[in-house]
Design a protein around this motif. Structure first.
Motif, PDB file in Angstrom:
ATOM      1  N   SER A 190      33.902  44.111  49.285  1.00  0.00           N
ATOM      2  CA  SER A 190      34.287  44.879  48.107  1.00  0.00           C
ATOM      3  C   SER A 190      35.700  44.535  47.676  1.00  0.00           C
ATOM      4  O   SER A 190      36.559  44.207  48.500  1.00  0.00           O
ATOM      5  CB  SER A 190      34.194  46.385  48.393  1.00  0.00           C
ATOM      6  OG  SER A 190      32.880  46.772  48.723  1.00  0.00           O
ATOM      7  N   VAL A 191      35.908  44.627  46.392  1.00  0.00           N
ATOM      8  CA  VAL A 191      37.226  44.429  45.803  1.00  0.00           C
ATOM      9  C   VAL A 191      37.598  45.725  45.093  1.00  0.00           C
ATOM     10  O   VAL A 191      36.900  46.160  44.176  1.00  0.00           O
ATOM     11  CB  VAL A 191      37.241  43.254  44.808  1.00  0.00           C
ATOM     12  CG1 VAL A 191      38.640  43.052  44.238  1.00  0.00           C
ATOM     13  CG2 VAL A 191      36.747  41.970  45.487  1.00  0.00           C
ATOM     14  N   ASP A 192      38.716  46.337  45.525  1.00  0.00           N
ATOM     15  CA  ASP A 192      39.137  47.615  44.957  1.00  0.00           C
ATOM     16  C   ASP A 192      40.103  47.423  43.786  1.00  0.00           C
ATOM     17  O   ASP A 192      40.682  46.347  43.596  1.00  0.00           O
ATOM     18  CB  ASP A 192      39.824  48.469  46.030  1.00  0.00           C
ATOM     19  CG  ASP A 192      38.893  48.796  47.184  1.00  0.00           C
ATOM     20  OD1 ASP A 192      37.666  48.869  46.950  1.00  0.00           O
ATOM     21  OD2 ASP A 192      39.391  48.976  48.315  1.00  0.00           O
ATOM     22  N   ASN A 193      40.258  48.501  43.042  1.00  0.00           N
ATOM     23  CA  ASN A 193      41.251  48.564  41.966  1.00  0.00           C
ATOM     24  C   ASN A 193      41.121  47.420  40.967  1.00  0.00           C
ATOM     25  O   ASN A 193      42.104  46.775  40.594  1.00  0.00           O
ATOM     26  CB  ASN A 193      42.671  48.574  42.558  1.00  0.00           C
ATOM     27  CG  ASN A 193      42.915  49.759  43.468  1.00  0.00           C
ATOM     28  OD1 ASN A 193      42.468  50.862  43.180  1.00  0.00           O
ATOM     29  ND2 ASN A 193      43.604  49.523  44.572  1.00  0.00           N
ATOM     30  N   VAL A 194      39.903  47.157  40.535  1.00  0.00           N
ATOM     31  CA  VAL A 194      39.662  46.137  39.513  1.00  0.00           C
ATOM     32  C   VAL A 194      39.724  46.828  38.150  1.00  0.00           C
ATOM     33  O   VAL A 194      38.841  47.611  37.796  1.00  0.00           O
ATOM     34  CB  VAL A 194      38.286  45.472  39.708  1.00  0.00           C
ATOM     35  CG1 VAL A 194      38.027  44.464  38.591  1.00  0.00           C
ATOM     36  CG2 VAL A 194      38.233  44.783  41.067  1.00  0.00           C
ATOM     37  N   SER A 195      40.759  46.549  37.405  1.00  0.00           N
ATOM     38  CA  SER A 195      40.929  47.200  36.107  1.00  0.00           C
ATOM     39  C   SER A 195      40.084  46.540  35.029  1.00  0.00           C
ATOM     40  O   SER A 195      39.679  47.198  34.065  1.00  0.00           O
ATOM     41  CB  SER A 195      42.405  47.175  35.695  1.00  0.00           C
ATOM     42  OG  SER A 195      42.885  45.836  35.653  1.00  0.00           O
ATOM     43  N   SER A 196      39.794  45.247  35.203  1.00  0.00           N
ATOM     44  CA  SER A 196      38.980  44.535  34.222  1.00  0.00           C
ATOM     45  C   SER A 196      38.104  43.519  34.942  1.00  0.00           C
ATOM     46  O   SER A 196      38.609  42.546  35.509  1.00  0.00           O
ATOM     47  CB  SER A 196      39.865  43.814  33.194  1.00  0.00           C
ATOM     48  OG  SER A 196      39.092  42.978  32.368  1.00  0.00           O
ATOM     49  N   ILE A 197      36.799  43.759  34.947  1.00  0.00           N
ATOM     50  CA  ILE A 197      35.873  42.832  35.597  1.00  0.00           C
ATOM     51  C   ILE A 197      35.870  41.492  34.884  1.00  0.00           C
ATOM     52  O   ILE A 197      35.759  40.431  35.510  1.00  0.00           O
ATOM     53  CB  ILE A 197      34.457  43.442  35.646  1.00  0.00           C
ATOM     54  CG1 ILE A 197      34.448  44.653  36.584  1.00  0.00           C
ATOM     55  CG2 ILE A 197      33.420  42.418  36.102  1.00  0.00           C
ATOM     56  CD1 ILE A 197      33.105  45.324  36.737  1.00  0.00           C
ATOM     57  N   GLU A 199      38.369  39.977  33.443  1.00  0.00           N
ATOM     58  CA  GLU A 199      39.543  39.193  33.820  1.00  0.00           C
ATOM     59  C   GLU A 199      39.508  38.766  35.282  1.00  0.00           C
ATOM     60  O   GLU A 199      39.887  37.641  35.614  1.00  0.00           O
ATOM     61  CB  GLU A 199      40.812  40.001  33.537  1.00  0.00           C
ATOM     62  CG  GLU A 199      41.052  40.265  32.066  1.00  0.00           C
ATOM     63  CD  GLU A 199      42.307  41.082  31.833  1.00  0.00           C
ATOM     64  OE1 GLU A 199      42.998  41.399  32.839  1.00  0.00           O
ATOM     65  OE2 GLU A 199      42.601  41.412  30.671  1.00  0.00           O
ATOM     66  N   HIS A 200      39.049  39.651  36.150  1.00  0.00           N
ATOM     67  CA  HIS A 200      39.026  39.330  37.571  1.00  0.00           C
ATOM     68  C   HIS A 200      37.903  38.354  37.929  1.00  0.00           C
ATOM     69  O   HIS A 200      38.054  37.520  38.823  1.00  0.00           O
ATOM     70  CB  HIS A 200      38.873  40.608  38.406  1.00  0.00           C
ATOM     71  CG  HIS A 200      40.136  41.373  38.574  1.00  0.00           C
ATOM     72  ND1 HIS A 200      40.685  42.144  37.573  1.00  0.00           N
ATOM     73  CD2 HIS A 200      40.985  41.498  39.644  1.00  0.00           C
ATOM     74  CE1 HIS A 200      41.807  42.703  38.003  1.00  0.00           C
ATOM     75  NE2 HIS A 200      41.997  42.337  39.257  1.00  0.00           N
ATOM     76  N   VAL A 209      29.821  42.647  29.529  1.00  0.00           N
ATOM     77  CA  VAL A 209      29.263  43.923  29.069  1.00  0.00           C
ATOM     78  C   VAL A 209      30.086  45.113  29.548  1.00  0.00           C
ATOM     79  O   VAL A 209      29.818  46.245  29.144  1.00  0.00           O
ATOM     80  CB  VAL A 209      27.806  44.102  29.562  1.00  0.00           C
ATOM     81  CG1 VAL A 209      26.955  42.925  29.162  1.00  0.00           C
ATOM     82  CG2 VAL A 209      27.749  44.324  31.060  1.00  0.00           C
ATOM     83  N   PHE A 210      31.090  44.863  30.393  1.00  0.00           N
ATOM     84  CA  PHE A 210      31.886  45.958  30.919  1.00  0.00           C
ATOM     85  C   PHE A 210      33.015  46.308  29.971  1.00  0.00           C
ATOM     86  O   PHE A 210      33.604  45.455  29.322  1.00  0.00           O
ATOM     87  CB  PHE A 210      32.452  45.607  32.302  1.00  0.00           C
ATOM     88  CG  PHE A 210      31.403  45.493  33.360  1.00  0.00           C
ATOM     89  CD1 PHE A 210      30.949  46.615  34.018  1.00  0.00           C
ATOM     90  CD2 PHE A 210      30.863  44.261  33.689  1.00  0.00           C
ATOM     91  CE1 PHE A 210      29.973  46.520  34.998  1.00  0.00           C
ATOM     92  CE2 PHE A 210      29.889  44.150  34.662  1.00  0.00           C
ATOM     93  CZ  PHE A 210      29.444  45.279  35.313  1.00  0.00           C
TER      94      PHE A 210
END
Length: 224
Positions: A190-197, A199-200, A209-210
């Motif tokens: 898991s990857v936490d604190n993803v503000s923009s899928i 961009e990440h 779609v996010f």
């Protein structure tokens, strides 16, 4: 208190205690018989079942006999939320995509009942907490993985599990369907604190779609 009166009192007290015990046992039995949802495909039809007992994987006849099942047309399937346990028996990825993609599921079991190897496809599942998988008609041991746990009650919103630093925390899992091909250990990270899928993970399918809203933080889990 006279002996006769004491005996009568003891008798009625025993009846009351027995009644309370019976209510407790009955309540526990009802809770243990809580229904769960089983969905499977057979002969180009989708069957949606409510089962009060566990059914042996891929045993379609037993499911039809022991569960309350109804046939569902693919055109009538709508996205829904599964707050109780959901089991899906499948033979190809098209059914999984139809039933699971961007669906909210807490507790999920997937049993592969086919023989043809599955392609590498990714399914996006909201709010997944626990996943169990059974590969190749049970020839391998069942495996499970805990994605996340929550102490909140069952009425919580799966997309907004709780607020963190005034941000909405949303859980999204991406499942690689090729994990059902042969035996391999079920893994996740898991990857936490993803503000923009977007961009990440710019190359990730569905990333466009996010929402890019500033008030949402994602926990992104990859299952393979």
């Amino acid at each position: 208190m006279e002996p006769r009166a004491f005996s009568a009192f003891s008798f009625w007290l025993a009846l009351i205690l027995a009644g309370l015990l019976g209510i407790h046992i009955t309540g526990s039995f009802v809770r243990s018989q809580k229904n769960h949802t089983l969905i499977f495909t057979k002969e180009n039809a989708i069957r949606n079942c409510s089962c009060s007992v566990d059914i042996r994987d891929c045993d379609y006849c037993l499911a039809n006999l022991m569960c309350n099942c109804k046939t569902v047309l693919p055109s009538t399937i709508e996205k829904t939320t599964y707050k109780s346990h959901l089991t899906i028996w499948f033979t190809d990825t098209s059914v999984l995509e139809m039933l699971l993609n961007f669906t909210k599921v807490w507790d999920l079991k997937l049993s592969f009942c086919g023989t043809t190897p599955l392609p590498t496809e990714y399914l996006a599942i909201w709010g997944l907490r626990k996943l169990r998988v059974n590969k190749v008609k049970g020839r391998f041991p069942e495996q499970s993985v805990i994605i996340h746990s929550s102490n909140n009650n069952e009425n919580e919103d799966l997309l907004a599990v709780h607020n963190k630093d005034r941000q909405m925390l949303a859980y999204i899992s991406f499942l690689d369907t090729s994990l059902f091909n042969g035996y391999s250990l079920l893994k996740s990270y898991s990857v936490d604190n993803v503000s923009s899928i977007t961009e990440h993970f710019p190359s990730l399918l569905y990333s466009d779609v996010f929402s890019t809203s500033d008030n949402k933080s994602y926990v992104v889990t990859f299952i393979y």
